[in-house]
Design an enzyme around this catalytic site. Structure first.
Site, short mmCIF file in Angstrom:
data_model
loop_
_atom_site.label_atom_id
_atom_site.label_comp_id
_atom_site.label_asym_id
_atom_site.label_seq_id
_atom_site.Cartn_x
_atom_site.Cartn_y
_atom_site.Cartn_z
N GLU B 60 -17.53 -8.71 64.15
CA GLU B 60 -18.19 -8.74 65.47
C GLU B 60 -19.60 -8.19 65.42
OE1 GLU B 60 -14.95 -8.01 65.20
OE2 GLU B 60 -13.99 -9.45 66.55
N HIS B 129 -5.97 -4.12 73.82
CA HIS B 129 -6.21 -5.54 74.13
C HIS B 129 -6.23 -5.84 75.62
CE1 HIS B 129 -5.46 -6.15 69.88
NE2 HIS B 129 -5.76 -7.42 70.00
#
Lengths: 368, 329
Positions: B60, B129
């Site tokens: 990322e 998450h």
């Protein structure tokens, strides 16, 4: 992008030039004959200019004309010149926060660079960036960046743009030896290899990340830290402009021809403290060590000795060059002194590309 | 008007903008061959090829930075985060590079790029998450933040974000991808919604629920419930959190004199904190009650179903907040 011959070519070349411990092509060691007298004098002039410019910055810092952090490149001039000099105007250069000499090498004017250090409106970044954030988009000098290693993925993005537009430009990305311990570096190396991006990553190994000797934080030599990604690795003596320039000139051509990313360790040494607020020597390195390096490995002295020996430069010529660049450095300071501070209005400009419909920024500009 | 899903609306926006402008490309994990983890980029690889629809390694920080570098050199990257939860790894590039580049270069380098992906609570995905990431992004000057709650807004705002010359974080609702709604037919012309414009999703006179993103749908549900009790709720959807449509916020407060801010994020220095500040600074005299906030509980998201339900904002809590500002028992 096609699975390419270029990758294979780079690999083969690496094999041909490299040795068992992965050290790639050493600096070519080509001598002076590669250059004409005018070029050799240019090398001397440039390195002297960088030196005198930064000595002026040092003086200005000492009397409070320059604030904040100011990281000098003194001792490492041949790396800036050697890796930037052989480039074309349209090639990109990006670096970390030790960025003054790279900016000069890429063609930024000394006056506006000094004015940036002084935080003035006439600075290249309008006084908003300071020493660590020298930008010259027109010259494709894509900035000094302040977070260690963060410029490495940005360089990959520039390589991406070059490839996307099918240009034959290259991007040269400077990073310090300590930056190889950042995740950003490793992620960018991997992506560069996967996508065969035309980027030359130059690790300026000046032996210390701030006050930490590199061998204390890396179990293997710096050149090996670039391995494992399929990127050819090389080492060059960054204190010798003849060796560095020759090596880079060849390498840049290979990258233009499609050789993909390259990782080069430039062995160098910093003669000053990490930044102006740090001591030159002390707890992490001895005064003797610094003095010995200055005596034996000063890139300006190394070039001088080679030119004198080959009778390609006289003492008088050297002095004349030095006098000329001292004047340029003085004029840069004068330019900076004469430039006004940014107006108060500048506080709110350049946050967003456009003001909103109320002519305001932020939530709606109510903080103004 | 055709009814399509939020996912299809985003897909249309991507395809139309990539068609319109060659400098636009999409990169991220699983966006190409896999068609996107949430299938938002379905079919784009076939349409535009691997040069413009790019599968990245799971890096990322690296690919966000690569996007910034590409934008610095004139391309218009769309960086997809599989979810914004993972983008926390990339925040150095978002905050220190993307948001500040224009300023610290003295206006030399603008960054026309989009960071997009889902945010917010999902179902039993637990702490890492399932979280709202708006606050991480909205805090830094130099970046814009867009949070569409409906298919039409998703399309119109994504097109505007891709055309914008500043870095834009575009946060989609993870549970909205199958939501259907009316979106103008592409045949009827270019559908673009300017950034920085809130929308009154439901007119009302008694109390304002101000909200953004997925929570717009909960607000509408609550408005329906309260209507049965003769309470007339106005729902204001901010749509863009930076720039913020302050005029729209003040207008609804001046109209109903009572407001509740509804968001999925945590309360502490959340989006609601900013909205409440804005209201008390600029519309204090119009208020008939303190402005209340309904947020996620100030805890990491639990896994157990019952605890998760307790942690998330729900209709009952929004109704209760409305009743409190209305001084109804």
């Amino acid at each position: 992008m096609p699975e390419t011959e270029t990758k294979k070519k780079a690999k083969d070349e690496e094999k041909a030039n490299g040795d068992a411990n992965g050290q790639g092509k050493e600096g070519s060691g080509e001598g002076l004959e590669r250059f004409d007298r005018e070029q050799l004098h240019h090398f001397m002039r440039e390195m002297l200019l960088y030196r005198r410019f930064e000595e002026k910055a040092e003086e200005a810092y000492a009397i409070g004309k320059i604030g904040g952090f100011c990281h000098l490149h003194i001792g490492q001039e041949a790396v800036a010149l050697g890796f930037i000099g052989p480039l074309r105007d349209e090639d990109y250069v990006i670096t970390a926060y030790r960025d003054h000499t790279q900016a000069l090498a890429k063609g930024l004017e000394p006056g506006p660079v000094m004015a940036e250090l002084f935080g003035r409106d006439g600075g290249v970044s309008r006084g908003k960036g300071g020493s660590m954030h020298i930008f010259g988009v027109e010259q494709r000098f894509m900035g000094g960046h302040g977070i260690v290693g963060a410029q490495v993925p940005l360089a990959a993005g520039m390589g991406w743009s070059i490839k996307y537009r099918e240009e034959d430009h290259v991007c040269v990305c400077f990073l310090g030896d300590a930056a190889v311990n950042q995740g950003a570096f490793h992620e960018a190396m991997n992506m560069s290899a996967v996508w065969e991006l035309p980027v030359i990553y130059v690790v300026e190994n000046n032996e210390y990340g701030m006050g930490t000797a590199i061998e204390r934080v890396s179990a293997v030599p710096i050149v090996e830290r670039g391995e494992g990604y399929g990127v050819p690795t090389h080492t060059v003596n960054g204190q010798d402009i003849i060796e560095t320039w020759s090596f880079v000139e060849d390498l840049v051509q290979e990258v233009r021809d499609g050789a993909g990313p390259q990782y080069v360790e430039a062995r160098t040494y910093r003669f000053k403290g990490h930044s102006m607020s740090d001591p030159v020597s002390g707890t992490y390195r001895s005064k003797d060590e610094v003095e010995e390096k200055k005596e034996k490995e000063d890139p300006i002295t190394v070039l001088r000795e080679r030119l004198f020996e080959a009778e390609l430069m006289s003492q008088d010529e050297l002095e004349a060059l030095d006098e000329e660049v001292r004047k340029v450095a003085d004029e840069a300071v004068e330019f900076a002194e004469d430039s006004p501070f940014p107006s108060d209005e500048e506080l709110y400009t350049h946050v967003y590309a456009e003001l909103n419909e109320h002519g305001r920024l932020f939530l709606d500009g109510r903080d103004r | 008007m055709p009814e399509i899903t939020y996912r299809e609306a985003l897909n249309q926006a991507l395809a139309e903008e990539m068609e319109r402008d060659d400098s636009v490309f999409l990169l991220g994990e699983e966006v190409a061959e896999y068609d996107g983890a949430y299938k938002v980029s379905k079919g784009l690889l076939d349409q535009f090829g691997p040069q413009r629809v790019v599968d990245t390694p799971i890096s990322e920080l690296g690919f966000a930075g690569l996007g910034v570098g590409a934008a610095m050199t004139g391309l218009r990257p769309i960086v997809e985060f599989m979810t914004f939860n993972f983008s926390i790894l990339a925040l150095d590039q978002v905050i220190n590079s993307a948001a500040k580049m224009y300023y610290m270069s003295g206006g030399q380098i603008s960054l026309p790029m989009v960071f997009r992906g889902p945010t917010g609570a999902a179902l039993q995905l637990s702490a890492q998450h399932s979280q709202a990431c708006e606050t991480w992004y909205v805090h830094a000057p130099g970046i814009k933040l867009v949070t569409p709650g409906t298919p039409a807004d998703a399309k119109g705002l994504l097109k505007a974000s891709i055309r914008d010359d500043d870095p834009v974080a575009f946060m989609e609702g993870e549970l909205l991808y199958n939501l259907k709604g009316e979106v103008p037919d592409p045949e009827d012309g270019d559908f673009v919604i300017p950034l920085g414009k809130a929308e009154v999703k439901r007119e009302g006179a008694d109390v304002s629920i101000i909200t953004h993103g997925k929570m717009v749908n909960l607000a509408m549900q609550v408005a329906g419930k309260l209507e049965k009790e003769d309470v007339d709720v106005e729902v204001l959807d901010l749509r863009t959190l930076r720039p913020l449509d302050v005029e729209a916020i003040l207008a609804t407060v001046r109209k109903t004199n009572r407001a509740v801010y509804l968001e999925e994020g945590w309360p502490y220095v959340g989006i609601g904190s900013q909205i409440v500040t804005t209201i008390q600074e600029e519309a204090f005299d119009y208020l008939d009650a303190p402005v209340l906030r309904v947020t996620q509980a100030d805890v990491p998201m639990p896994y157990a179903k019952n605890l998760e339900k307790l942690a998330k904002p729900d209709a009952d809590r929004v109704v209760a907040a409305c009743n409190r500002v209305l001084y109804r028992d």
